[in-house]
Design an enzyme around this catalytic site. Structure first.
Site, PDB file in Angstrom:
ATOM      1  N   ARG A 130      -9.719   0.990   8.858  1.00  0.00           N
ATOM      2  CA  ARG A 130      -9.323  -0.373   9.204  1.00  0.00           C
ATOM      3  C   ARG A 130     -10.409  -1.110   9.983  1.00  0.00           C
ATOM      4  NH1 ARG A 130      -3.346   0.619   9.156  1.00  0.00           N
ATOM      5  NH2 ARG A 130      -2.258  -1.301   9.653  1.00  0.00           N
ATOM      6  N   LYS A 181       0.832  -1.213   0.000  1.00  0.00           N
ATOM      7  CA  LYS A 181       0.000   0.000   0.000  1.00  0.00           C
ATOM      8  C   LYS A 181       0.866   1.263   0.000  1.00  0.00           C
ATOM      9  CE  LYS A 181      -2.176  -1.150   3.816  1.00  0.00           C
ATOM     10  NZ  LYS A 181      -1.466  -2.409   4.098  1.00  0.00           N
ATOM     11  N   ARG A 241      11.297  -1.866  10.968  1.00  0.00           N
ATOM     12  CA  ARG A 241      10.240  -1.433  11.881  1.00  0.00           C
ATOM     13  C   ARG A 241      10.118  -2.431  13.027  1.00  0.00           C
ATOM     14  NH1 ARG A 241       4.914   0.062   8.380  1.00  0.00           N
ATOM     15  NH2 ARG A 241       3.952  -0.974  10.153  1.00  0.00           N
ATOM     16  N   ARG A 260      -0.596  -8.685  13.820  1.00  0.00           N
ATOM     17  CA  ARG A 260      -1.165  -7.702  12.887  1.00  0.00           C
ATOM     18  C   ARG A 260      -2.012  -8.387  11.811  1.00  0.00           C
ATOM     19  NH1 ARG A 260       3.995  -5.212  10.888  1.00  0.00           N
ATOM     20  NH2 ARG A 260       2.740  -3.860   9.594  1.00  0.00           N
ATOM     21  N   ARG A 297      11.568  -5.894   4.802  1.00  0.00           N
ATOM     22  CA  ARG A 297      11.247  -4.476   4.580  1.00  0.00           C
ATOM     23  C   ARG A 297      12.211  -3.615   5.393  1.00  0.00           C
ATOM     24  NH1 ARG A 297       5.272  -2.046   5.364  1.00  0.00           N
ATOM     25  NH2 ARG A 297       5.345  -3.007   7.433  1.00  0.00           N
TER      26      ARG A 297
HETATM   27  P1  ADP Z   1       2.172  -1.871   3.220  1.00  0.00           P
HETATM   28  O1  ADP Z   1       2.196  -0.366   3.161  1.00  0.00           O
HETATM   29  O2  ADP Z   1       0.942  -2.449   2.577  1.00  0.00           O
HETATM   30  O3  ADP Z   1       2.414  -2.428   4.593  1.00  0.00           O
HETATM   31  P2  ADP Z   1       4.737  -1.668   1.793  1.00  0.00           P
HETATM   32  O4  ADP Z   1       4.447  -0.752   0.654  1.00  0.00           O
HETATM   33  O5  ADP Z   1       5.487  -1.110   2.957  1.00  0.00           O
HETATM   34  O6  ADP Z   1       3.366  -2.389   2.297  1.00  0.00           O
HETATM   35  O7  ADP Z   1       5.499  -2.935   1.192  1.00  0.00           O
HETATM   36  C1  ADP Z   1       5.982  -3.986   2.045  1.00  0.00           C
HETATM   37  C2  ADP Z   1       7.367  -4.428   1.572  1.00  0.00           C
HETATM   38  O8  ADP Z   1       7.263  -5.085   0.310  1.00  0.00           O
HETATM   39  C3  ADP Z   1       8.353  -3.297   1.364  1.00  0.00           C
HETATM   40  O9  ADP Z   1       9.640  -3.790   1.725  1.00  0.00           O
HETATM   41  C4  ADP Z   1       8.271  -2.997  -0.161  1.00  0.00           C
HETATM   42  O10 ADP Z   1       9.502  -2.474  -0.659  1.00  0.00           O
HETATM   43  C5  ADP Z   1       7.973  -4.379  -0.720  1.00  0.00           C
HETATM   44  N1  ADP Z   1       7.057  -4.375  -1.869  1.00  0.00           N
HETATM   45  C6  ADP Z   1       5.976  -3.584  -2.062  1.00  0.00           C
HETATM   46  N2  ADP Z   1       5.324  -3.928  -3.196  1.00  0.00           N
HETATM   47  C7  ADP Z   1       6.011  -4.972  -3.733  1.00  0.00           C
HETATM   48  C8  ADP Z   1       5.840  -5.787  -4.902  1.00  0.00           C
HETATM   49  N3  ADP Z   1       4.816  -5.596  -5.749  1.00  0.00           N
HETATM   50  N4  ADP Z   1       6.738  -6.780  -5.127  1.00  0.00           N
HETATM   51  C9  ADP Z   1       7.764  -6.992  -4.256  1.00  0.00           C
HETATM   52  N5  ADP Z   1       7.988  -6.257  -3.145  1.00  0.00           N
HETATM   53  C10 ADP Z   1       7.120  -5.259  -2.877  1.00  0.00           C
HETATM   54  P1  AMP Z   2       0.756   0.538   9.224  1.00  0.00           P
HETATM   55  O1  AMP Z   2       1.958   1.373   8.985  1.00  0.00           O
HETATM   56  O2  AMP Z   2      -0.419   0.910   8.358  1.00  0.00           O
HETATM   57  O3  AMP Z   2       1.058  -0.944   9.158  1.00  0.00           O
HETATM   58  O4  AMP Z   2       0.272   0.860  10.718  1.00  0.00           O
HETATM   59  C1  AMP Z   2       1.113   0.625  11.835  1.00  0.00           C
HETATM   60  C2  AMP Z   2       0.288   0.618  13.115  1.00  0.00           C
HETATM   61  O5  AMP Z   2      -0.334   1.899  13.332  1.00  0.00           O
HETATM   62  C3  AMP Z   2      -0.873  -0.383  13.161  1.00  0.00           C
HETATM   63  O6  AMP Z   2      -0.460  -1.695  13.508  1.00  0.00           O
HETATM   64  C4  AMP Z   2      -1.774   0.261  14.223  1.00  0.00           C
HETATM   65  O7  AMP Z   2      -1.282   0.041  15.543  1.00  0.00           O
HETATM   66  C5  AMP Z   2      -1.621   1.746  13.913  1.00  0.00           C
HETATM   67  N1  AMP Z   2      -2.644   2.186  12.910  1.00  0.00           N
HETATM   68  C6  AMP Z   2      -2.401   2.647  11.659  1.00  0.00           C
HETATM   69  N2  AMP Z   2      -3.553   2.954  11.028  1.00  0.00           N
HETATM   70  C7  AMP Z   2      -4.549   2.668  11.902  1.00  0.00           C
HETATM   71  C8  AMP Z   2      -5.970   2.729  11.842  1.00  0.00           C
HETATM   72  N3  AMP Z   2      -6.616   3.157  10.733  1.00  0.00           N
HETATM   73  N4  AMP Z   2      -6.675   2.344  12.931  1.00  0.00           N
HETATM   74  C9  AMP Z   2      -6.069   1.918  14.045  1.00  0.00           C
HETATM   75  N5  AMP Z   2      -4.741   1.812  14.164  1.00  0.00           N
HETATM   76  C10 AMP Z   2      -3.967   2.177  13.111  1.00  0.00           C
END
Ligand code: ADP
Ligand code: AMP
Length: 221
Positions: free
Chosen positions: A88, A13, A160, A171, A127
């Site tokens: 969410r 995302k 992270r 999660r 990541r």
């Molecule tokens: P989210 O925001 O949904 O948690 P991220 O955008 O942070 O996901 O992506 C999670 C990990 O996967 C990151 O390390 C990113 O660089 C990698 N990633 C994202 N999209 C792809 C893809 N289509 N193919 C391979 N790796 C990806």
């Molecule tokens: P994310 O970066 O989207 O994976 O979010 C990291 C953490 O932030 C989550 O595991 C939650 O603890 C908190 N968080 C982010 N967005 C929300 C949301 N819309 N509602 C509740 N908690 C959230």
């Protein structure tokens, strides 16, 4: 365009939202990034949300909704926004509907990045994020030019805290229980657009543009 991005942690995302923001000129609003910034402070809000974020639980709806309400009413959101990580829960989705309805600015689309659990594990375990500007990398699929250093701002890349295996498991459970039901919520409203998120970054990006280009041209902004 007013967009939301749905999908489990690690679906891609943040990666795709950054591109959407650049191409279509709308701000990328990540509630996760907002909370990570809040956690760098030492005030009452930071103390309130810390235990949820660190354990992989959701921050209470009323806190998140007020943060998003304030954010999407800022002037840079007049032409739209892309929400990443919000809503969410069903109460969050209903609150967003109410805000947008009151403003007379309906949601344009809910993009769902569909990925398998195997994809999620592979992505989150490797990541890395910039501790300064929050840019996202992957050690294999999207590595920085210089190991450990952010291409964008030169900041330090870190893992992270909540990408540790036991927190990831929690999660994912929270996602399945509380967020997955939103797919049906948006499907029923006719705005859900599904994308195969298991493909490489460029392929997912192409698919997303095929969905968004016509919406942007129609002026659904
Ligand atoms: P989210 O925001 O949904 O948690 P991220 O955008 O942070 O996901 O992506 C999670 C990990 O996967 C990151 O390390 C990113 O660089 C990698 N990633 C994202 N999209 C792809 C893809 N289509 N193919 C391979 N790796 C990806
Ligand atoms: P994310 O970066 O989207 O994976 O979010 C990291 C953490 O932030 C989550 O595991 C939650 O603890 C908190 N968080 C982010 N967005 C929300 C949301 N819309 N509602 C509740 N908690 C959230």
């Amino acid at each position: 365009m007013r967009l939301i991005l749905l999908g489990p942690p690690g679906a891609g995302k943040g990666t795709q939202a950054a591109r959407i923001s650049d191409k279509y000129g709308i701000p990328h609003i990540s509630t996760g990034d907002i909370f990570r910034e809040i956690l760098k402070r030492d005030d009452e809000l930071a103390r309130k949300v810390r235990k949820y974020v660190e354990s992989g639980d959701l921050v209470p709806d009323e806190i998140v909704v007020e943060i998003v309400r304030e954010r999407i009413h800022r002037p840079d959101c007049q032409r739209g926004f892309i929400l990443d990580g919000f809503p969410r829960t069903k109460p969050q989705a209903r609150a967003l509907d109410e805000i947008l309805e009151a403003d007379g600015t309906p949601l344009t689309a809910a993009l769902y990045l569909q990925v398998t659990e195997e994809t999620v594990v592979m992505r989150l375990s490797r990541r890395r994020v910039c501790e300064n500007c929050q840019a996202v990398y992957h050690l294999d699929f999207n590595p920085p030019k210089v190991p450990g250093v952010c291409d964008r701002c030169g900041g330090k890349l870190v893992q992270r805290e909540d990408d540790r295996e036991e927190v990831v498991r929690r999660r994912l459970r929270v996602y399945r229980e509380q967020t997955e039901p939103l797919l049906e919520y948006y499907r029923q409203r006719g705005v859900l657009k599904e994308v195969d998120g298991n493909k490489p970054i460029e392929d997912v990006w192409r698919e997303i543009q095929e969905i968004l280009d016509p919406l942007a041209e129609r002026g659904d902004c």
